[in-house]
Design an enzyme around this catalytic site. Structure first.
Site, PDB file in Angstrom:
ATOM      1  N   THR A   7       0.844  -1.189   0.000  1.00 41.27           N
ATOM      2  CA  THR A   7       0.000   0.000   0.000  1.00 41.27           C
ATOM      3  C   THR A   7       0.884   1.246   0.000  1.00 41.27           C
ATOM      4  O   THR A   7       2.056   1.177   0.386  1.00 41.27           O
ATOM      5  CB  THR A   7      -0.924   0.045   1.234  1.00 41.27           C
ATOM      6  OG1 THR A   7      -1.833   1.144   1.114  1.00 41.27           O
ATOM      7  CG2 THR A   7      -0.138   0.230   2.525  1.00 41.27           C
ATOM      8  N   ASN A   9      -0.814   4.002   1.252  1.00 43.16           N
ATOM      9  CA  ASN A   9      -1.660   4.784   2.141  1.00 43.16           C
ATOM     10  C   ASN A   9      -0.925   5.004   3.477  1.00 43.16           C
ATOM     11  O   ASN A   9      -0.683   4.068   4.236  1.00 43.16           O
ATOM     12  CB  ASN A   9      -2.977   4.020   2.349  1.00 43.16           C
ATOM     13  CG  ASN A   9      -3.944   4.793   3.197  1.00 43.16           C
ATOM     14  OD1 ASN A   9      -3.596   5.291   4.266  1.00 43.16           O
ATOM     15  ND2 ASN A   9      -5.166   4.882   2.725  1.00 43.16           N
ATOM     16  N   HIS A  11      -1.794   6.397   6.281  1.00 43.09           N
ATOM     17  CA  HIS A  11      -2.525   6.081   7.515  1.00 43.09           C
ATOM     18  C   HIS A  11      -2.487   4.582   7.805  1.00 43.09           C
ATOM     19  O   HIS A  11      -2.331   4.147   8.934  1.00 43.09           O
ATOM     20  CB  HIS A  11      -3.974   6.560   7.419  1.00 43.09           C
ATOM     21  CG  HIS A  11      -4.064   8.022   7.168  1.00 43.09           C
ATOM     22  ND1 HIS A  11      -3.712   8.950   8.115  1.00 43.09           N
ATOM     23  CD2 HIS A  11      -4.429   8.725   6.065  1.00 43.09           C
ATOM     24  CE1 HIS A  11      -3.863  10.166   7.610  1.00 43.09           C
ATOM     25  NE2 HIS A  11      -4.296  10.054   6.366  1.00 43.09           N
ATOM     26  N   ASP A  67      -7.605  -5.655   1.369  1.00 48.08           N
ATOM     27  CA  ASP A  67      -8.686  -5.145   0.542  1.00 48.08           C
ATOM     28  C   ASP A  67      -9.918  -5.012   1.432  1.00 48.08           C
ATOM     29  O   ASP A  67     -10.190  -5.883   2.258  1.00 48.08           O
ATOM     30  CB  ASP A  67      -8.970  -6.089  -0.633  1.00 48.08           C
ATOM     31  CG  ASP A  67      -9.805  -5.391  -1.697  1.00 48.08           C
ATOM     32  OD1 ASP A  67      -9.503  -4.228  -2.023  1.00 48.08           O
ATOM     33  OD2 ASP A  67     -10.777  -5.989  -2.203  1.00 48.08           O
ATOM     34  N   TYR A 149     -17.512   5.663   3.212  1.00 48.34           N
ATOM     35  CA  TYR A 149     -18.919   5.537   3.626  1.00 48.34           C
ATOM     36  C   TYR A 149     -19.132   5.825   5.121  1.00 48.34           C
ATOM     37  O   TYR A 149     -20.230   5.596   5.634  1.00 48.34           O
ATOM     38  CB  TYR A 149     -19.420   4.119   3.294  1.00 48.34           C
ATOM     39  CG  TYR A 149     -19.390   3.803   1.819  1.00 48.34           C
ATOM     40  CD1 TYR A 149     -20.472   4.085   0.989  1.00 48.34           C
ATOM     41  CD2 TYR A 149     -18.262   3.231   1.233  1.00 48.34           C
ATOM     42  CE1 TYR A 149     -20.441   3.805  -0.368  1.00 48.34           C
ATOM     43  CE2 TYR A 149     -18.214   2.942  -0.130  1.00 48.34           C
ATOM     44  CZ  TYR A 149     -19.305   3.236  -0.916  1.00 48.34           C
ATOM     45  OH  TYR A 149     -19.272   2.966  -2.260  1.00 48.34           O
ATOM     46  N   ASP A 150     -18.115   6.299   5.809  1.00 51.10           N
ATOM     47  CA  ASP A 150     -18.220   6.540   7.257  1.00 51.10           C
ATOM     48  C   ASP A 150     -19.449   7.363   7.678  1.00 51.10           C
ATOM     49  O   ASP A 150     -20.085   7.047   8.687  1.00 51.10           O
ATOM     50  CB  ASP A 150     -16.947   7.218   7.789  1.00 51.10           C
ATOM     51  CG  ASP A 150     -15.811   6.230   7.990  1.00 51.10           C
ATOM     52  OD1 ASP A 150     -16.067   5.014   7.908  1.00 51.10           O
ATOM     53  OD2 ASP A 150     -14.672   6.675   8.213  1.00 51.10           O
TER      54      ASP A 150
END
Ligand code: IMP
Length: 190
Positions: A7, A9, A11, A67, A149-150
């Site tokens: 990744t 990302n 975070h 994923d 979608y949080d």
């Protein structure tokens, strides 16, 4: 010991590094991999394995990949592996949420879950770790924290959506945290 997390990302890298202090965790760019690995699988397991296998095959490192996605019961598991591109356009959060809320309009079964699957390829072996958190989809967006979608996901037992929780509160119970914790347990006690 060194492990590659497939990744870029920041975070996600931070979260795993924090939980695995005895490992040197490198991201894909740290090993000179700048390719965009296509997620062509139809399950979270397949996509996680595709990414981990790519790094092992092309770079020769022990590696893990994740994923994730949202699975909605009344929509037969949609958006699932298509969560990031549900509206057609990659990572258009507004459009993705609007599509979801439109599809669920008038439907009383709002049950959903977030799922993360991690595939770890190490010492010639393949491991899968799955984390899930169950909840419901709200009718309106609430909160500004988090991502994806949080704002429309209300975890069971809570009165706040994921987007109304702090990052710390969410990270204690999230699908990703659970999957990571399972992998950490395996790497620590094996
Ligand atoms: P990824 O596999 O972690 O990149 O997640 C794929 C997509 O699933 C994201 O782009 C989001 O749309 C959705 N998703 C995954 N995890 C979360 C979460 O914790 N909150 C909200 N959306 C998420």
């Amino acid at each position: 010991m060194q492990l590659i997390f497939a990744t870029n990302n920041k975070h996600k890298l931070e979260e795993v590094r924090h939980r695995l202090p005895n490992y040197k965790i490198l991201g894909t760019q740290d090993i000179g991999c700048f390719e965009d690995i296509a997620e062509t699988g139809s399950t979270f397991e397949e996509n996680a394995e595709i990414k981990a296998q790519y790094i092992l095959t092309h770079y020769g490192y022990s590696c893990f990949a994740d994923d994730s996605g949202l699975v909605v019961e009344a929509l037969n598991g949609e958006p699932g592996v298509y969560s990031a591109r549900y509206s057609g356009e990659h990572n258009n959060v507004e459009a993705n949420i609007n599509k979801l809320l439109t599809k669920l309009r008038g439907i009383s079964n709002r049950k959903a879950k977030f799922v993360t699957v991690i595939c770890l390829l190490m010492d010639g072996k393949k491991y899968f770790f799955r984390g899930e958190i169950h909840g419901t989809i709200t009718t309106k967006k609430k909160g500004v924290e988090g991502f994806g979608y949080d704002p429309v996901f209300l975890p069971d037992g809570y009165t706040k959506t994921f987007a109304e929780l702090s990052m710390d509160e969410k990270n204690k119970v999230s699908h990703r945290a659970l999957a990571i914790q399972k992998m950490v347990t395996r790497l620590t006690f094996n």
